[in-house]
Design an enzyme around this catalytic site. Sequence first.
Site, PDB file in Angstrom:
ATOM      1  N   PHE A 112       0.815  -1.222   0.000  1.00 10.93           N
ATOM      2  CA  PHE A 112       0.000   0.000   0.000  1.00 10.93           C
ATOM      3  C   PHE A 112       0.844   1.265   0.000  1.00 10.93           C
ATOM      4  O   PHE A 112       0.384   2.338  -0.420  1.00 10.93           O
ATOM      5  CB  PHE A 112      -0.958  -0.006   1.204  1.00 10.93           C
ATOM      6  CG  PHE A 112      -0.368   0.483   2.497  1.00 10.93           C
ATOM      7  CD1 PHE A 112      -0.625   1.769   2.961  1.00 10.93           C
ATOM      8  CD2 PHE A 112       0.441  -0.345   3.270  1.00 10.93           C
ATOM      9  CE1 PHE A 112      -0.096   2.221   4.162  1.00 10.93           C
ATOM     10  CE2 PHE A 112       0.969   0.098   4.460  1.00 10.93           C
ATOM     11  CZ  PHE A 112       0.705   1.383   4.917  1.00 10.93           C
ATOM     12  N   LYS A 113       2.080   1.160   0.434  1.00  4.93           N
ATOM     13  CA  LYS A 113       2.911   2.362   0.528  1.00  4.93           C
ATOM     14  C   LYS A 113       3.265   2.920  -0.849  1.00  4.93           C
ATOM     15  O   LYS A 113       3.645   4.076  -0.975  1.00  4.93           O
ATOM     16  CB  LYS A 113       4.150   2.059   1.360  1.00  4.93           C
ATOM     17  CG  LYS A 113       3.747   1.786   2.808  1.00  4.93           C
ATOM     18  CD  LYS A 113       4.849   1.302   3.699  1.00  4.93           C
ATOM     19  CE  LYS A 113       4.261   0.999   5.083  1.00  4.93           C
ATOM     20  NZ  LYS A 113       5.262   0.572   6.052  1.00  4.93           N
TER      21      LYS A 113
END
Length: 486
Positions: A112-113
């Site tokens: 997700f980063k």
Amino acid sequence: MEYISTRGSTGAVDFEGALFSGYAPDGGLFMPRHIPSLDGDTLRRWSCLSYRDLVKELCSLFITAELVPRSTLNDLIDRAFSRFRHKDVIHLSKLKDGLNVLELWHGVTYAFKDLSLSCTGQFLQYFLEKKQKHVTILVGTSGDTGSSAIESVRGQKNMDIFVLLPKGFCTQIQELQMTTVIEDNVHVFAAHGNSDEIDEPIKELFADVDFARKHNLMSLNSVNWSRIMVQIAHHFYAYFQCVPSLDATPLPVVEIVVPTGGGGNITAGCIAQKMGLPIRLVAVVNSNDIIHRTVQHGDFSLSESMKATLASAMDIQEPYNMERILWLLSGSDSSLMKALMERFSVSKSLKLPEDLHRKLSETLRSCSASDEDIVRAMQRCWEENRYLLCPHSAVAAHYHYSQPDRACLRQKFSCFSFHFSTPRCCLAPASAAKFQDALLRAGLVPQLPPEITALTAMETRSTPLERGQDWAQALRERIEATAQRR
């Protein structure tokens, strides 16, 4: 839009100042002086937007058009998401028993980063090109931040990135995603310590004001406001995907379950809530449960040691973004934050004031999951849906599965017209493909995409940092040497 430190001893800055600062000079974290408030009509209008367009709308509230014209901002965000594999950037999978999984991991590193860091990399490049400036980026990673940060700036002439990874605490794939990037501006250090220990030399270098100024040091960890800002969009998108209807007044509530380590994603949720999004937040953690203990008992204190768990990216004892949440809930009381954080810095133990703890427990629910809980959630999700969860996503699924069986409740009380449950969305921070050992422990078969399989045959490059070595000095020397070669 001005940004001020949670500790109140630093002058206000604009978005560019917050972007390039990381920690504020007084040790605090930058937050908007005012959080924009959205009404029901705006939320209904935004409900039709794509994830890309939601990010654009939200970022435009926190970045003035004078600083970045709106058309330029839109272009930067489009460029940031151009390498994502899914056409919608993120995707909601609706599974059995009301398990809604929002897949945030369709970027280059399957985590997700990539979402926030791809945007942050574009923002950095915009300002650096404009001002013909060079920066030195320092990043400590518990697993996924390092590779996402590297991908966001690799090959850029006006940025050098120095990443510290905790040797033996990342998965092999996480480590290879960092050490196989052979670029002149990428410098990876494999430190023989845990994720909290590798933060110490980074803090030491930032605290050396002359050194930090000389080399234009900055951070891409979630201390950086830009990352929090982009992550606010996850919560809006999750809400719009899961809310049954927007016709009612007030708008219905959706529960969002957030796996968290450093607290960045849950901070973004608290800001979304403050903006008027009707969500109920659940912070879910592994056995490193400081956030859970803080929510339940007001006990913001370190455990005796960090525990290595299957959800390794959440193996964090000092969730620095809790300072932002507590600042929000205290009514932006910078004096209180400064006193509390200075006390914690010395003793690593803090009992929240009663009123602050009450507000925190009203804002967040929390849950912790053992490795056994994680394995059971992964197994159940596969058995019921033929769907593989990463161990971090499984922490959220564990919370979902531990709630009362809603189907049974509906059947038992079918003669009544009211609803028993609130829609729930579990954020999925990473692809299961990155965590083969956890899958095998759960008796499941990893499904590896070719990009990940190819990593094992690639050349690697990293610098070891041994226990007993002065890590801060080693970093300092490499940064100086790199600067001399430019």
